[in-house]
Design an enzyme around this catalytic site. Structure first.
Site, mmCIF file in Angstrom:
data_model
loop_
_atom_site.group_PDB
_atom_site.id
_atom_site.type_symbol
_atom_site.label_atom_id
_atom_site.label_comp_id
_atom_site.label_asym_id
_atom_site.label_seq_id
_atom_site.Cartn_x
_atom_site.Cartn_y
_atom_site.Cartn_z
ATOM 1 C CG HIS A 382 52.503 53.489 69.094
ATOM 2 N ND1 HIS A 382 52.991 53.954 67.894
ATOM 3 C CD2 HIS A 382 51.333 54.138 69.297
ATOM 4 C CE1 HIS A 382 52.163 54.863 67.412
ATOM 5 N NE2 HIS A 382 51.159 54.989 68.237
ATOM 6 C CE LYS A 579 63.665 51.345 72.092
ATOM 7 N NZ LYS A 579 63.093 51.504 70.749
ATOM 8 C CB THR A 681 60.448 55.727 63.025
ATOM 9 O OG1 THR A 681 60.747 56.082 64.374
ATOM 10 C CG2 THR A 681 58.997 55.330 62.899
ATOM 11 C CE LYS A 685 62.742 59.345 61.961
ATOM 12 N NZ LYS A 685 62.578 59.522 63.445
HETATM 13 C C1 26W Z 1 53.018 54.644 79.846
HETATM 14 C C2 26W Z 1 54.400 54.953 79.462
HETATM 15 C C3 26W Z 1 54.622 54.791 77.980
HETATM 16 C C4 26W Z 1 54.919 55.917 77.209
HETATM 17 C C5 26W Z 1 55.162 55.768 75.840
HETATM 18 C C6 26W Z 1 54.546 53.552 77.406
HETATM 19 C C7 26W Z 1 54.776 53.401 76.014
HETATM 20 C C8 26W Z 1 55.078 54.523 75.279
HETATM 21 C C9 26W Z 1 55.294 54.427 73.793
HETATM 22 C C10 26W Z 1 54.252 53.585 73.162
HETATM 23 C C11 26W Z 1 56.594 53.840 73.503
HETATM 24 C C12 26W Z 1 57.001 54.096 72.072
HETATM 25 O O1 26W Z 1 57.462 55.157 71.759
HETATM 26 N N1 26W Z 1 56.848 53.055 71.232
HETATM 27 C C13 26W Z 1 57.485 53.113 69.937
HETATM 28 O O2 26W Z 1 56.564 53.633 68.991
HETATM 29 C C14 26W Z 1 57.159 53.787 67.706
HETATM 30 C C15 26W Z 1 56.149 54.462 66.791
HETATM 31 O O3 26W Z 1 55.145 53.599 66.442
HETATM 32 C C16 26W Z 1 57.629 52.441 67.152
HETATM 33 O O4 26W Z 1 58.278 52.648 65.927
HETATM 34 C C17 26W Z 1 58.569 51.758 68.133
HETATM 35 O O5 26W Z 1 58.878 50.448 67.689
HETATM 36 C C18 26W Z 1 57.920 51.698 69.511
HETATM 37 O O6 26W Z 1 58.830 51.198 70.493
#
Ligand code: 26W
Length: 836
Positions: A382, A579, A681, A685
């Site tokens: 992601h 962002k 996402t 929406k």
């Molecule tokens: C380790 C800490 C951590 C926690 C969560 C690192 C990274 C994350 C997530 C991967 C961050 C996240 O929410 N990424 C988002 O995921 C969405 C669903 O696929 C995408 O639509 C977004 O572009 C992306 O930033």
């Protein structure tokens, strides 16, 4: 030798489950029955009479009444699943950003009018009751919300499966703004209990940490068996929440694990007066699932986070194996019966843990176990942000998970051997594929582990998937050229259109019939009404109603009045430099400048709405929140602006607030530095609800442009390859800024304290950064962004044309339904059928 270290045997005396004849006990859906049952629950489950019932009592009574109807479907689905013996999906995610469930459940059971009427008989307003339900905020942002949309879509399109995660006692922190700055407060969603969940004490597993691994001589000719003796053990107890799909067609289960001590209290310590000592173990155990880590782009790297990741991964795998052995002889066909999706690298330790369970606990040969493991797992990435890719220090990993570390070394050796023999890999490419990062203190690279341990790896938008092949997984893509595939994200049209925007939904029903409720692709039929003036006016009226509702929320929470006839320009998402909320704020300052210096110009009245949380340790992001509030305070109180521009930062952005904001936007801000937003996402929406997008060619914006038509979306800025090139060449903002007076003056106003007279130098750093190293291309993209905003102003002056384009957005967004995403996962990765 406790249970989790040896094979689970089906419980012999568990009576074969009797087929559940749903029709026999199915609860009726008519208003009388509902009204009667609500009082039944109030009386016998809550012990209150209607006269004495308080609002939370009514919420609980309604929830229990609706839940009964879900249980009918749930038990039926359980039997159907067991009977079919078909393949199931297990979606492993550290986060499920669910929000509220009552309205969603009522809507998916088509009970909305009946429940509202039943409650009206007791002068209780369903809408008011729904607002009492706390958000289940068990996630940070995009990844967590996607998991929630996917769970609902799996139940709606008929993919049988379980979501597995953690039952955090405290979800995502509550955000308050004090003197313009973010303050984090603990979130407490379980304050009034959670009527949706069922504790499943019989589904509990021991999870080990630390300790030693000893090798035990095995049968002759067989390698010695490795025996892990953990130093610590905690209990993982399951809490199940039914996830009901559209029309109650299917009900899947969300199984969240809660950590409990094996011995809740050490009595001898207690009896010897050491009351604190007596509770140390249980406090330590329960701490594992106490709170969600609020970081969504920086790896916290703390031991507790790794404990959380292993805790839920091991519990989930043990449960999957136990359920498999209840209906299958052996584990040799595990991959035919279950597909396990790793939602980013957070559950990636599962690859090593499944190998341990198959080899050490169930006595399987390594190679067979590895083949089953790879065929069972698939991994979704992601983010490409280097700081968000998880890599754990080996000293920590080894201490906490000694056997799993051994297994990772073995996997790494096998992969490297294969790369050298089959592809002639050497030096740099070996280093690139290795699960071990030999630099910066030797670390385990969880992305590489997830990649080699899976049969499929996917990105979440076409651009992101291409960039995965070109950057972070370049060498692994070379080694396994057919493993990476794309699965562009989606959002559920139930929550994000039907439930969030009932006004638009009923207008669509009246205009194109109800077919789109069962098959969102039919929403395309509204396209031919885009040029129908009558329909356009009704479409615009619905939008204005939604904007008025948001304006009420803004006035209630912030005592700021905004005009629903102004252009609502909205940016809501996690606060992060990539962002580029900062770019949006700079544009607001430049516009403010222009409105003051050119009062005669016919400016388009705008309301700029911001919302979003910053990770508590992410100072730059917190500064951006402070700046947004400082700019808002000055602009909103400046008479020279004459209400032509209002800036609002709404605190505590969450799923429920998003459901009010998404239908109320005219412009959706999707302005990330190209190449950095994996998908987005929120963009989907907003567009589904008839907003026009201003955005870069990043993430899913690219595919939205393809589906909506480039004339119906405002694209600006550098492309991903241009950004990469500028970064390679080294790009400072100084020359650009000095060439753009509008930008230069706006930045000067910010850095000279116009918006922070109490601390004039507050934003020196933020602005200085831009001059020295415009890493996020804010200066580079400013002019293009400004011009595009002015193009939007011009279009706004032609409501018929604006609404025509807005209607085309709604009409052409059906592909971005999470039902489509899930069908693709089911067909290409999980190889499970879907009903619909
Ligand atoms: C380790 C800490 C951590 C926690 C969560 C690192 C990274 C994350 C997530 C991967 C961050 C996240 O929410 N990424 C988002 O995921 C969405 C669903 O696929 C995408 O639509 C977004 O572009 C992306 O930033």
């Amino acid at each position: 030798m406790s249970a989790s270290m040896t094979a689970q045997r089906p419980d012999p005396d568990a009576a074969a489950p009797l087929p559940h004849d749903a029709s026999a006990s199915r609860r009726s859906y008519d208003v009388d029955a509902l009204a009667e049952e609500i009082v039944e629950k109030l009386t016998y489950s809550i012990g209150k009479s209607p006269a004495r019932a308080r609002k939370y009592d009514w919420l609980r009574a309604v929830t229990l009444t609706v839940r009964d109807r879900i249980i009918d479907h749930w038990l039926e689905a359980e039997d159907a699943r067991a009977a079919s013996g078909g393949k199931q999906v297990a979606y492993l995610s550290m986060e499920f950003l669910i929000g509220r469930l009552l309205r969603d459940a009522i809507n998916n059971l088509n009970l909305t009018t009946q429940v509202a009427e039943a409650l009206k008989r007791y002068n209780v307003d369903l809408d008011m009751i729904e607002l009492l339900e706390p958000d289940a905020a068990l996630g940070n942002g995009g990844l967590g919300r996607l998991a929630a949309c996917f769970m609902e879509s799996m139940a709606s399109v008929g993919v049988p499966g379980f979501g597995y995660g953690i039952r955090y006692v405290h979800g995502f922190f509550r955000q308050e703004i004090a003197d313009g700055a973010q303050v984090e407060l603990p979130e407490n969603w379980l304050l009034h209990g959670n009527p949706w969940e069922f504790e499943r004490r019989e589904r509990s597993y021991e999870i080990g940490f630390g300790g030693k691994v000893t090798s035990v001589v095995g049968e002759p000719g067989k390698p010695p068996r490795q025996l892990w003796r953990p130093a610590e053990r905690v209990l993982a107890v399951a809490y199940d929440t039914p996830i009901v799909g559209w029309r109650g067609a299917h009900v899947n289960t969300l199984r969240l694990w809660s950590a409990q001590a094996l011995d809740p209290i050490l009595l001898d310590a207690f009896n010897s007066g050491d009351h604190i000592g007596a509770l140390v173990e249980s406090n330590k155990a329960e701490a594992i699932t106490r709170v969600l880590y609020p970081a969504d782009s920086h790896q916290a790297g703390q031991e507790l986070r790794l404990r959380q990741e292993f805790f839920f991964s091991s519990a989930s795998l043990q449960d999957i194996i136990r359920r498999h052995l209840e209906t299958n002889e052996s584990l040799s066909n595990l991959h035919d019966k279950v597909s396990i999706q790793l939602n980013d690298t957070h559950p990636a330790v599962s690859v090593a843990e499944l190998m341990r369970l198959l080899v050490d606990v169930h006595g399987m040969e390594w190679d067979e176990a590895w083949e089953i493991t790879r065929q069972t797992f698939s991994y979704t990435n992601h983010t490409l942000l280097p700081e968000a890719l998880e890599h754990w220090p080996i000293h920590l990993f080894e201490r906490l998970l000694p056997r799993q570390m051994q297994i990772i070394y073995a996997i790494n050796a096998a992969v490297i051997r294969q790369a050298m023999e089959s592809k002639g890999f050497d030096g740099g490419r070996i280093a690139a594929i290795s699960l071990i990062d030999e630099n910066n203190g030797r670390r385990v690279r969880m992305g590489q582990l997830a990649f080699v341990g899976s049969h499929a790896v996917n990105g979440v938008s076409a651009l992101h998937t291409d960039l995965m092949k070109e950057t972070v997984f370049h060498a692994l893509h070379e080694l396994y050229p057919d493993r990476i595939q794309n699965k562009t994200n989606g959002v559920t049209p139930r929550r994000w259109l039907m439930e969030a925007n009932p006004g638009l939904t009923s207008l669509l029903k009246e205009t194109i019939g109800e077919g789109f409720l069962d098959d969102i692709s039919k929403i395309r039929d509204v396209e031919r009404f885009a040029t129908d003036a009558g329909f356009r006016d009704r479409f615009a009226a619905v939008k204005r109603e939604n904007k008025a509702r948001l304006a009420d929320v803004i006035s209630e929470r912030l005592a700021i009045s905004v005009d629903p006839d102004a252009l609502f320009d909205i940016q809501v998402k996690r606060i992060h430099e990539y962002k580029r909320q900062f770019l949006n704020i700079i544009e607001a300052v430049a516009l403010y400048d222009q409105i003051r210096s050119q009062p005669a110009t016919n400016w388009t009245p705008r309301v700029k709405v911001f919302a979003g949380k910053a990770a508590p340790s992410y100072l730059q992001a917190k500064e951006i929140i402070h700046l947004a509030n400082d700019v808002a305070r000055v602009i909103n109180s400046d008479p020279a602006v004459r209400d032509l521009l209002k800036v609002v930062f709404i605190p505590n952005y969450n799923v429920s607030l998003a459901e009010i904001i998404m239908p109320a936007a005219d412009i959706s801000e999707q302005i990330s530095t190209a190449g950095l937003e994996a998908s987005g996402t929120g963009n989907m929406k907003f567009a589904l609800n008839g907003a026009l997008t201003i955005g870069t060619l990043d993430g899913a914006n690219v595919e939205m442009r393809d589906h909506i038509g480039e004339e119906n979306i405002f694209i600006f800025g550098l492309t991903a390859s241009e950004v990469a090139q500028r970064r390679r060449e080294g790009h400072s903002g100084r020359s650009v800024i000095e060439g753009l007076p509008l930008l230069r003056d706006a930045l000067h106003a910010i850095s000279s304290g116009v918006f922070s007279p109490d601390e004039p130098n507050r934003y020196n750093g933020l602005v200085g950064n831009l001059y020295n190293n415009d890493w996020w291309m804010i200066a580079a993209d400013f002019q293009s962004y400004w011009d595009t905003q002015r193009r939007a102003d011009a279009l706004w002056a032609d409501p018929a044309e604006w609404n025509r384009k807005a209607i085309l957005n709604t009409a052409r967004m059906s592909w971005f339904s999470s039902d489509r995403s899930i069908r693709e996962y089911a067909a290409d990765i999980w190889r499970t059928g879907t009903d619909a």
